[in-house]
Design an enzyme around this catalytic site. Sequence first.
Site, mmCIF file in Angstrom:
data_model
loop_
_atom_site.group_PDB
_atom_site.id
_atom_site.type_symbol
_atom_site.label_atom_id
_atom_site.label_comp_id
_atom_site.label_asym_id
_atom_site.label_seq_id
_atom_site.Cartn_x
_atom_site.Cartn_y
_atom_site.Cartn_z
ATOM 1 N N HIS A 1 -1.732 0.882 -9.599
ATOM 2 C CA HIS A 1 -2.254 -0.481 -8.721
ATOM 3 C C HIS A 1 -3.460 -1.191 -9.536
ATOM 4 O O HIS A 1 -3.785 -1.767 -9.346
ATOM 5 C CB HIS A 1 -3.288 1.111 -7.860
ATOM 6 C CG HIS A 1 -3.189 0.059 -7.163
ATOM 7 N ND1 HIS A 1 -4.087 0.616 -5.104
ATOM 8 C CD2 HIS A 1 -3.294 -1.609 -6.345
ATOM 9 C CE1 HIS A 1 -4.019 -0.613 -4.644
ATOM 10 N NE2 HIS A 1 -4.347 -1.736 -5.044
ATOM 11 N N ARG B 1 0.872 -1.220 -0.190
ATOM 12 C CA ARG B 1 0.330 0.453 0.331
ATOM 13 C C ARG B 1 0.863 1.621 -0.184
ATOM 14 O O ARG B 1 1.664 1.033 0.463
ATOM 15 C CB ARG B 1 -0.861 0.102 1.089
ATOM 16 C CG ARG B 1 -1.886 -1.021 1.209
ATOM 17 C CD ARG B 1 -3.162 -0.854 0.286
ATOM 18 N NE ARG B 1 -3.992 -1.341 -0.117
ATOM 19 C CZ ARG B 1 -4.392 -2.173 -0.781
ATOM 20 N NH1 ARG B 1 -3.305 -2.408 -1.913
ATOM 21 N NH2 ARG B 1 -5.552 -2.730 -0.829
HETATM 22 P P1 NDP Z 1 -2.411 -11.995 4.375
HETATM 23 O O1 NDP Z 1 -3.140 -11.524 5.592
HETATM 24 O O2 NDP Z 1 -2.651 -13.049 3.911
HETATM 25 O O3 NDP Z 1 -0.812 -11.480 4.544
HETATM 26 C C1 NDP Z 1 -0.169 -10.721 5.500
HETATM 27 C C2 NDP Z 1 1.517 -11.049 5.664
HETATM 28 O O4 NDP Z 1 2.171 -9.754 6.379
HETATM 29 C C3 NDP Z 1 1.475 -11.868 7.056
HETATM 30 O O5 NDP Z 1 2.446 -13.072 6.496
HETATM 31 C C4 NDP Z 1 1.766 -11.768 8.060
HETATM 32 O O6 NDP Z 1 2.376 -12.236 8.773
HETATM 33 C C5 NDP Z 1 3.173 -9.795 7.292
HETATM 34 N N1 NDP Z 1 2.580 -9.059 8.466
HETATM 35 C C6 NDP Z 1 1.288 -8.285 9.043
HETATM 36 N N2 NDP Z 1 1.422 -7.658 9.835
HETATM 37 C C7 NDP Z 1 3.229 -7.828 10.092
HETATM 38 C C8 NDP Z 1 4.158 -6.981 10.871
HETATM 39 N N3 NDP Z 1 3.956 -5.925 11.983
HETATM 40 N N4 NDP Z 1 5.479 -6.809 11.076
HETATM 41 C C9 NDP Z 1 5.260 -8.542 10.269
HETATM 42 N N5 NDP Z 1 4.774 -9.185 9.264
HETATM 43 C C10 NDP Z 1 3.322 -8.221 9.502
HETATM 44 O O7 NDP Z 1 -2.412 -10.735 2.993
HETATM 45 P P2 NDP Z 1 -1.787 -10.907 1.068
HETATM 46 O O8 NDP Z 1 -0.308 -11.843 0.746
HETATM 47 O O9 NDP Z 1 -3.549 -11.622 0.385
HETATM 48 O O10 NDP Z 1 -2.148 -9.403 0.805
HETATM 49 C C11 NDP Z 1 -0.628 -8.772 1.807
HETATM 50 C C12 NDP Z 1 -1.565 -7.377 0.840
HETATM 51 O O11 NDP Z 1 -1.260 -7.177 -0.482
HETATM 52 C C13 NDP Z 1 -1.984 -7.014 1.254
HETATM 53 O O12 NDP Z 1 -2.833 -6.646 2.216
HETATM 54 C C14 NDP Z 1 -2.489 -5.307 -0.102
HETATM 55 O O13 NDP Z 1 -1.678 -4.504 0.943
HETATM 56 C C15 NDP Z 1 -2.197 -5.685 -1.410
HETATM 57 N N6 NDP Z 1 -2.418 -6.573 -2.021
HETATM 58 C C16 NDP Z 1 -1.912 -5.232 -3.209
HETATM 59 C C17 NDP Z 1 -2.908 -5.541 -4.684
HETATM 60 C C18 NDP Z 1 -1.587 -3.951 -5.532
HETATM 61 O O14 NDP Z 1 -2.388 -5.257 -7.213
HETATM 62 N N7 NDP Z 1 -1.524 -3.739 -5.672
HETATM 63 C C19 NDP Z 1 -3.584 -6.723 -5.520
HETATM 64 C C20 NDP Z 1 -3.711 -7.543 -3.709
HETATM 65 C C21 NDP Z 1 -2.977 -7.048 -2.544
HETATM 66 P P3 NDP Z 1 1.968 -13.642 10.075
HETATM 67 O O15 NDP Z 1 1.943 -14.325 8.723
HETATM 68 O O16 NDP Z 1 2.390 -13.549 11.002
HETATM 69 O O17 NDP Z 1 0.455 -13.381 9.910
#
Ligand code: NDP
Length: 312
Positions: A275, A227
Amino acid sequence: MTALLLANIDLEELFAQLMAELKKRKPNLDLRIWPECGKPEEIEIVLAWCPPLGVMQRFPNLKLIISLGTGVEGILVDPDLPDGIPIVRLISENQTLEMVEYVTFAVLLFQRRFIEYQALQRSRRWEYLPAQDARSFTIGILGMGNLGSTVAKKLAAMRFPVRGWSRTPKAIPGVECFHGHEQFKLFLSKCRLIVCLLPLTPETQGILCHETFSALPTGAYLINVGRGKHLVEADLLSALDSGQIAWACLDVFHQEPLPKDDPFWSHPRIIVTPHIAAIGPAEEFAVSILDAINCSREGRPLKNAIDRNRGY
Ligand code: NDP
């Protein structure tokens, strides 16, 4: 059941496709589009995309919120979000693979130096640039969820040393896993390129900042597909000026659409895309939406429910 599409951004074509796919599969679905919602008590499901704040509390019989975006920060930011209503997000295999394509393309653009060869071509110069061997070009993925872990595995299969960083510990074959704040700098220390695939939460906002860039080897590359607010934009500009960051590929921005006068548009070492890294096919989303609606109606467990406290 009556569903309402509640969006703050005009994505006419995408929403029209989704509506058509939903109607094709469930012709009797009562689907309304904000602000034409009819009687508030009739709305049971909200399909939300950057929803206007304060609106959801008006629906006394709301049973389920379905996020049309993978990131749910635009829903959770609503101070009047009704308590206790489950929120689910949609996960699409094809969207995940689109993200793999986008990231792989950007990685190769930098690692194989296509981006620099393009500049040489423009000045008709036949020159060899030193090769950057994939086997020593360590890639760090911030966020090892659905998208990050899939991208990590695909890049590892292409011989790149891959590191992943998440909140909780992970064990992924072929990927060196790090977790938590304490291991962040250690994780960064060897990454020639980082990819941000984190959700936007209070903990991750501004994570792509001066301190992070300084912990990377000099001349590292940045791909931000998470983001816009993960990035401190002024810090990126100074890291590019100093050479700490060599190039950046950005798909997401603080303000979208990116304003016409934004310096990123014309920066010689920033790639801007609007995006589009991973949009996903409307037909897959329609199937998942109808499945979520059925689960909610029949009292079955919901898939991909988000944890409001965690923020993703
Ligand atoms: P998920 O919810 O599946 O995964 C999120 C990951 O981030 C997890 O591994 C989580 O850790 C980690 N995480 C969250 N908070 C922290 C933190 N404080 N410190 C370290 N690691 C952290 O999300 P997705 O993979 O599905 O998507 C990720 C992001 O990609 C979305 O939220 C969105 O913002 C972005 N996106 C962008 C798109 C685009 O077209 N540009 C399209 C789709 C998504 P843990 O596994 O330990 O919980």
